[in-house]
Design a protein around this motif. Structure first.
Motif, PDB file in Angstrom:
ATOM      1  N   TYR A  14     -44.987  -7.888 -12.649  1.00  0.00           N
ATOM      2  CA  TYR A  14     -43.592  -7.522 -12.912  1.00  0.00           C
ATOM      3  C   TYR A  14     -42.900  -7.154 -11.605  1.00  0.00           C
ATOM      4  CZ  TYR A  14     -43.628  -7.605 -18.006  1.00  0.00           C
ATOM      5  OH  TYR A  14     -43.655  -8.011 -19.299  1.00  0.00           O
ATOM      6  N   CYS A  15     -43.588  -6.338 -10.795  1.00  0.00           N
ATOM      7  CA  CYS A  15     -43.001  -5.933  -9.509  1.00  0.00           C
ATOM      8  C   CYS A  15     -42.744  -7.139  -8.622  1.00  0.00           C
ATOM      9  CB  CYS A  15     -43.929  -4.975  -8.774  1.00  0.00           C
ATOM     10  SG  CYS A  15     -43.709  -3.295  -9.283  1.00  0.00           S
ATOM     11  N   LEU A  16     -43.670  -8.097  -8.669  1.00  0.00           N
ATOM     12  CA  LEU A  16     -43.561  -9.292  -7.835  1.00  0.00           C
ATOM     13  C   LEU A  16     -42.242 -10.019  -8.088  1.00  0.00           C
ATOM     14  CD1 LEU A  16     -45.584 -10.792  -5.926  1.00  0.00           C
ATOM     15  CD2 LEU A  16     -45.953 -12.361  -7.814  1.00  0.00           C
ATOM     16  N   VAL A  17     -41.777  -9.983  -9.333  1.00  0.00           N
ATOM     17  CA  VAL A  17     -40.509 -10.635  -9.634  1.00  0.00           C
ATOM     18  C   VAL A  17     -39.344  -9.683  -9.406  1.00  0.00           C
ATOM     19  CG1 VAL A  17     -39.192 -11.898 -11.348  1.00  0.00           C
ATOM     20  CG2 VAL A  17     -41.674 -12.020 -11.363  1.00  0.00           C
ATOM     21  N   THR A  18     -39.467  -8.447  -9.912  1.00  0.00           N
ATOM     22  CA  THR A  18     -38.291  -7.574  -9.936  1.00  0.00           C
ATOM     23  C   THR A  18     -37.904  -7.069  -8.556  1.00  0.00           C
ATOM     24  OG1 THR A  18     -39.743  -5.735 -10.487  1.00  0.00           O
ATOM     25  CG2 THR A  18     -38.581  -6.786 -12.292  1.00  0.00           C
ATOM     26  N   ILE A  19     -38.891  -6.742  -7.703  1.00  0.00           N
ATOM     27  CA  ILE A  19     -38.521  -6.127  -6.424  1.00  0.00           C
ATOM     28  C   ILE A  19     -37.784  -7.111  -5.506  1.00  0.00           C
ATOM     29  CG2 ILE A  19     -39.446  -5.083  -4.319  1.00  0.00           C
ATOM     30  CD1 ILE A  19     -41.276  -3.464  -6.008  1.00  0.00           C
ATOM     31  N   PRO A  20     -38.317  -8.350  -5.299  1.00  0.00           N
ATOM     32  CA  PRO A  20     -37.532  -9.279  -4.471  1.00  0.00           C
ATOM     33  C   PRO A  20     -36.165  -9.583  -5.066  1.00  0.00           C
ATOM     34  CG  PRO A  20     -39.751 -10.102  -4.768  1.00  0.00           C
ATOM     35  CD  PRO A  20     -39.599  -8.939  -5.682  1.00  0.00           C
ATOM     36  N   PHE A  21     -36.112  -9.718  -6.384  1.00  0.00           N
ATOM     37  CA  PHE A  21     -34.825 -10.016  -7.024  1.00  0.00           C
ATOM     38  C   PHE A  21     -33.853  -8.856  -6.821  1.00  0.00           C
ATOM     39  CE2 PHE A  21     -32.007 -10.740 -10.678  1.00  0.00           C
ATOM     40  CZ  PHE A  21     -31.715 -12.076 -10.471  1.00  0.00           C
ATOM     41  N   GLY A  22     -34.367  -7.627  -6.954  1.00  0.00           N
ATOM     42  CA  GLY A  22     -33.521  -6.453  -6.743  1.00  0.00           C
ATOM     43  C   GLY A  22     -33.010  -6.385  -5.315  1.00  0.00           C
ATOM     44  N   ARG A  23     -33.903  -6.700  -4.355  1.00  0.00           N
ATOM     45  CA  ARG A  23     -33.496  -6.724  -2.942  1.00  0.00           C
ATOM     46  C   ARG A  23     -32.379  -7.738  -2.727  1.00  0.00           C
ATOM     47  NH1 ARG A  23     -37.728  -4.580   0.586  1.00  0.00           N
ATOM     48  NH2 ARG A  23     -37.968  -2.557  -0.385  1.00  0.00           N
ATOM     49  N   LEU A  24     -32.582  -8.927  -3.337  1.00  0.00           N
ATOM     50  CA  LEU A  24     -31.586  -9.995  -3.206  1.00  0.00           C
ATOM     51  C   LEU A  24     -30.228  -9.519  -3.716  1.00  0.00           C
ATOM     52  CD1 LEU A  24     -31.280 -13.097  -2.574  1.00  0.00           C
ATOM     53  CD2 LEU A  24     -31.513 -13.434  -5.019  1.00  0.00           C
ATOM     54  N   LEU A  25     -30.258  -8.842  -4.868  1.00  0.00           N
ATOM     55  CA  LEU A  25     -29.019  -8.349  -5.467  1.00  0.00           C
ATOM     56  C   LEU A  25     -28.311  -7.383  -4.542  1.00  0.00           C
ATOM     57  CD1 LEU A  25     -29.780  -7.613  -9.178  1.00  0.00           C
ATOM     58  CD2 LEU A  25     -28.223  -9.277  -8.199  1.00  0.00           C
ATOM     59  N   ARG A  26     -29.111  -6.447  -3.973  1.00  0.00           N
ATOM     60  CA  ARG A  26     -28.489  -5.450  -3.099  1.00  0.00           C
ATOM     61  C   ARG A  26     -27.895  -6.113  -1.872  1.00  0.00           C
ATOM     62  NH1 ARG A  26     -32.748  -1.057  -2.321  1.00  0.00           N
ATOM     63  NH2 ARG A  26     -33.822  -2.218  -3.931  1.00  0.00           N
ATOM     64  N   TRP A  27     -28.591  -7.182  -1.395  1.00  0.00           N
ATOM     65  CA  TRP A  27     -28.073  -7.913  -0.240  1.00  0.00           C
ATOM     66  C   TRP A  27     -26.733  -8.566  -0.586  1.00  0.00           C
ATOM     67  CZ3 TRP A  27     -27.585 -13.336   0.640  1.00  0.00           C
ATOM     68  CH2 TRP A  27     -27.288 -13.660   1.961  1.00  0.00           C
ATOM     69  N   VAL A  28     -26.672  -9.205  -1.770  1.00  0.00           N
ATOM     70  CA  VAL A  28     -25.429  -9.857  -2.201  1.00  0.00           C
ATOM     71  C   VAL A  28     -24.308  -8.833  -2.306  1.00  0.00           C
ATOM     72  CG1 VAL A  28     -24.330 -10.977  -4.162  1.00  0.00           C
ATOM     73  CG2 VAL A  28     -26.544 -11.767  -3.396  1.00  0.00           C
ATOM     74  N   GLU A  29     -24.658  -7.673  -2.889  1.00  0.00           N
ATOM     75  CA  GLU A  29     -23.664  -6.629  -3.080  1.00  0.00           C
ATOM     76  C   GLU A  29     -23.122  -6.140  -1.738  1.00  0.00           C
ATOM     77  OE1 GLU A  29     -23.468  -2.926  -6.241  1.00  0.00           O
ATOM     78  OE2 GLU A  29     -25.365  -3.764  -5.600  1.00  0.00           O
ATOM     79  N   ALA A  30     -24.056  -5.885  -0.799  1.00  0.00           N
ATOM     80  CA  ALA A  30     -23.656  -5.392   0.516  1.00  0.00           C
ATOM     81  C   ALA A  30     -22.777  -6.423   1.217  1.00  0.00           C
ATOM     82  CB  ALA A  30     -24.896  -5.097   1.359  1.00  0.00           C
ATOM     83  N   ARG A  31     -23.123  -7.714   1.052  1.00  0.00           N
ATOM     84  CA  ARG A  31     -22.338  -8.759   1.692  1.00  0.00           C
ATOM     85  C   ARG A  31     -20.925  -8.801   1.109  1.00  0.00           C
ATOM     86  NH1 ARG A  31     -23.497 -14.797   0.453  1.00  0.00           N
ATOM     87  NH2 ARG A  31     -22.278 -14.015  -1.275  1.00  0.00           N
ATOM     88  N   ASP A  32     -20.840  -8.642  -0.230  1.00  0.00           N
ATOM     89  CA  ASP A  32     -19.531  -8.652  -0.880  1.00  0.00           C
ATOM     90  C   ASP A  32     -18.664  -7.510  -0.378  1.00  0.00           C
ATOM     91  OD1 ASP A  32     -20.069 -10.847  -2.252  1.00  0.00           O
ATOM     92  OD2 ASP A  32     -20.114  -9.947  -4.258  1.00  0.00           O
ATOM     93  N   ILE A  33     -19.294  -6.317  -0.241  1.00  0.00           N
ATOM     94  CA  ILE A  33     -18.526  -5.158   0.218  1.00  0.00           C
ATOM     95  C   ILE A  33     -18.019  -5.402   1.636  1.00  0.00           C
ATOM     96  CG2 ILE A  33     -18.740  -2.735   0.882  1.00  0.00           C
ATOM     97  CD1 ILE A  33     -20.625  -2.409  -1.516  1.00  0.00           C
ATOM     98  N   GLN A  34     -18.894  -5.989   2.477  1.00  0.00           N
ATOM     99  CA  GLN A  34     -18.483  -6.263   3.849  1.00  0.00           C
ATOM    100  C   GLN A  34     -17.339  -7.272   3.902  1.00  0.00           C
ATOM    101  OE1 GLN A  34     -21.747  -7.454   6.249  1.00  0.00           O
ATOM    102  NE2 GLN A  34     -21.958  -5.435   7.174  1.00  0.00           N
ATOM    103  N   ARG A  35     -17.415  -8.263   3.034  1.00  0.00           N
ATOM    104  CA  ARG A  35     -16.374  -9.292   3.029  1.00  0.00           C
ATOM    105  C   ARG A  35     -15.037  -8.736   2.595  1.00  0.00           C
ATOM    106  NH1 ARG A  35     -18.576 -14.963   0.687  1.00  0.00           N
ATOM    107  NH2 ARG A  35     -19.831 -15.514   2.495  1.00  0.00           N
ATOM    108  N   SER A  36     -15.089  -7.811   1.629  1.00  0.00           N
ATOM    109  CA  SER A  36     -13.826  -7.326   1.083  1.00  0.00           C
ATOM    110  C   SER A  36     -13.145  -6.381   2.065  1.00  0.00           C
ATOM    111  CB  SER A  36     -14.065  -6.622  -0.254  1.00  0.00           C
ATOM    112  OG  SER A  36     -14.873  -5.500  -0.059  1.00  0.00           O
ATOM    113  N   ARG A  37     -13.898  -5.936   3.120  1.00  0.00           N
ATOM    114  CA  ARG A  37     -13.272  -5.050   4.089  1.00  0.00           C
ATOM    115  C   ARG A  37     -12.418  -5.810   5.073  1.00  0.00           C
ATOM    116  NH1 ARG A  37     -18.090  -0.767   5.086  1.00  0.00           N
ATOM    117  NH2 ARG A  37     -17.584   0.585   3.342  1.00  0.00           N
TER     118      ARG A  37
END
Lengths: 223, 209
Positions: free
Chosen positions: A200-223
């Motif tokens: 479960y961790c093998l799937v959820t942790i990388p996916f969660g990291r990916l999500l946070r990366w996307v989110e951080a990128r979106d926040i940076q773009r909107s600035r």
């Protein structure tokens, strides 16, 4: 009880090769369930915009009911009660539908939030361009809402993946079920359950990291 | 670092895995420390819930602007006072709805506890279903009870939210301003599916071009 047996690595690797194939059906149920949730989320959104208040209230009540009651009971209803009324579905279909509908309630809230966050100018611009309501939703509103709500939808997908563990109740061979069966056979639960947790961790942790990366990128773009 | 990894790992594993782990695997790993079903159920909910809530609280605290802390420092508040009087009250409008959702998640998570032998609502519903010919009634009752509990939780948190300083200020502002802010609502009618020019044509009685 002579369960006082410590960790055994050979057993760990044996169970690992046994449980690994179950990852496939887990992911299949997750992906199809998400497809149902993302689609049905829009249905909820449109039902909640019906211009007749009592009906809208009813829709809200049903939505809350779906969201606030355990998916496990819904799964059991699908498995034990529906055949009684002549609806025979396979356990996998039931689990996809139930999890999909359960999470569609969450998804519809996310969509609603994103629609509310859209500038009113978007609706007005679509109107000025002489688009019909259907057209303006399909080509103006929905794509923006999807992009806006991507991180939140990702979290819902993660929850759905984790919630597949409850399908042990109707014997769908997801990770949890296969691990539990392996444990029951040998009375050694530590290794198979650890394997399940790791997978479960093998799937959820990388996916969660990916999500946070996307989110951080979106926040940076909107600035 | 280590704690971050632990929290991330716990959040990545389904709560049901914890439940089975505590009940079935722990006795084997610890040479005979066996938990009762209740302890295993409560332990899994607590482990999972604290990991989840720690993330929530961290996110909420980080969302408070840095300037607030500086301002509290500037008026000579100590660490505790600045948290108690400045930072914490500002987190409440976001924190309380999250807590409400979390309580309902815990309620839903508790439904599988019957599988490790803790006799909760779903367990009894299942038992009654197995012994009677009308399968829908026990589940319907269980669903109704779950829904009732969930609504009670959310009413409780709704009340709590109304008591926060933020909500009180908002009520005061609303009472003092003469005009209430009304967001524009796009209403639908039976012509909405047409383009605006066609709608206008229909309304004026002309046929659409």
């Amino acid at each position: 009880m002579t369960l006082g047996l410590m960790w055994k690595w050979p057993n760990f690797f044996d169970v690992f090769s046994e449980i690994l194939p179950a990852l496939r059906i887990t992911l299949e149920i997750t992906i199809l369930g998400c497809a149902v949730a993302l689609g049905a989320g829009w249905i909820w959104v449109f039902l909640r915009r019906i211009p007749f208040a009592p009906l809208r209230g009813l829709v809200w009540l049903v939505l809350e009911f779906v969201r606030d009651t355990p998916p496990l009971v819904h799964v059991l209803v699908g498995f034990y009660v529906l055949p009684h009324y002549g609806v025979m579905l396979s356990p996998v279909t039931i689990s996809i539908l139930v999890l999909g509908i359960h999470y569609s309630a969450y998804v519809s809230e996310i969509y609603r939030g994103s629609i509310a966050a859209l500038p009113v100018g978007q609706f007005e611009a679509a109107r000025v361009l002489q688009l019909s309501v259907l057209r303006s939703w399909i080509s103006v509103i929905i794509p923006q809402v999807f992009r806006e709500s991507l991180p939140a939808l990702g979290n819902v997908i993660l929850s759905l993946l984790k919630e597949t563990a409850l399908l042990i109740a109707i014997g769908v061979p997801v990770l949890m079920t296969v691990a539990q069966r392996a444990g029951e056979r040998s009375f050694r639960y530590a290794e198979p359950l650890t394997v399940a947790a790791l997978l479960y961790c093998l799937v959820t942790i990388p996916f969660g990291r990916l999500l946070r990366w996307v989110e951080a990128r979106d926040i940076q773009r909107s600035r | 670092m280590v704690l971050d990894a632990v929290v991330e790992g716990i959040r990545g594993i389904p709560i049901y895995v914890f439940m089975f782990y505590f009940f079935f695997a722990l006795p084997g790993l610890s040479r005979g420390l066996s938990l009762t079903p209740f302890m295993a159920a409560a332990g899994s909910l607590i482990t999972y819930g604290t990991a989840w809530l720690s993330e929530v609280v961290r996110g909420v605290l980080e969302a408070v602007p840095r300037e607030q802390r500086d301002a509290a420092h500037a008026v000579h508040f100590g660490r505790w006072d600045s948290f108690r009087l400045v930072i914490f009250p500002q987190t409440l409008p976001v924190l309380i709805p999250r807590l409400s959702n979390h309580s309902i998640d815990m309620l839903k998570g508790s439904a599988l506890m019957g599988f490790i032998g803790y006799r909760e609502l779903t367990f009894w519903a299942n038992l009654v279903r197995a012994q009677t010919v009308a399968p829908f009634a026990p589940y319907l009752l269980a669903l109704a009870i779950y829904f009732g509990i969930a609504i009670t939780f959310s009413l409780f948190f709704r009340t709590l939210e109304a008591l926060t300083p933020t909500a009180r200020v908002e009520r005061l502002v609303a009472a003092q301003s003469s005009q209430r802010y009304r967001p524009r609502v796009v209403k639908w009618n039976r012509l909405s599916w047409l383009s605006p020019s066609k709608q206008l044509a229909r309304r004026e009685g002309r046929t659409a071009p």
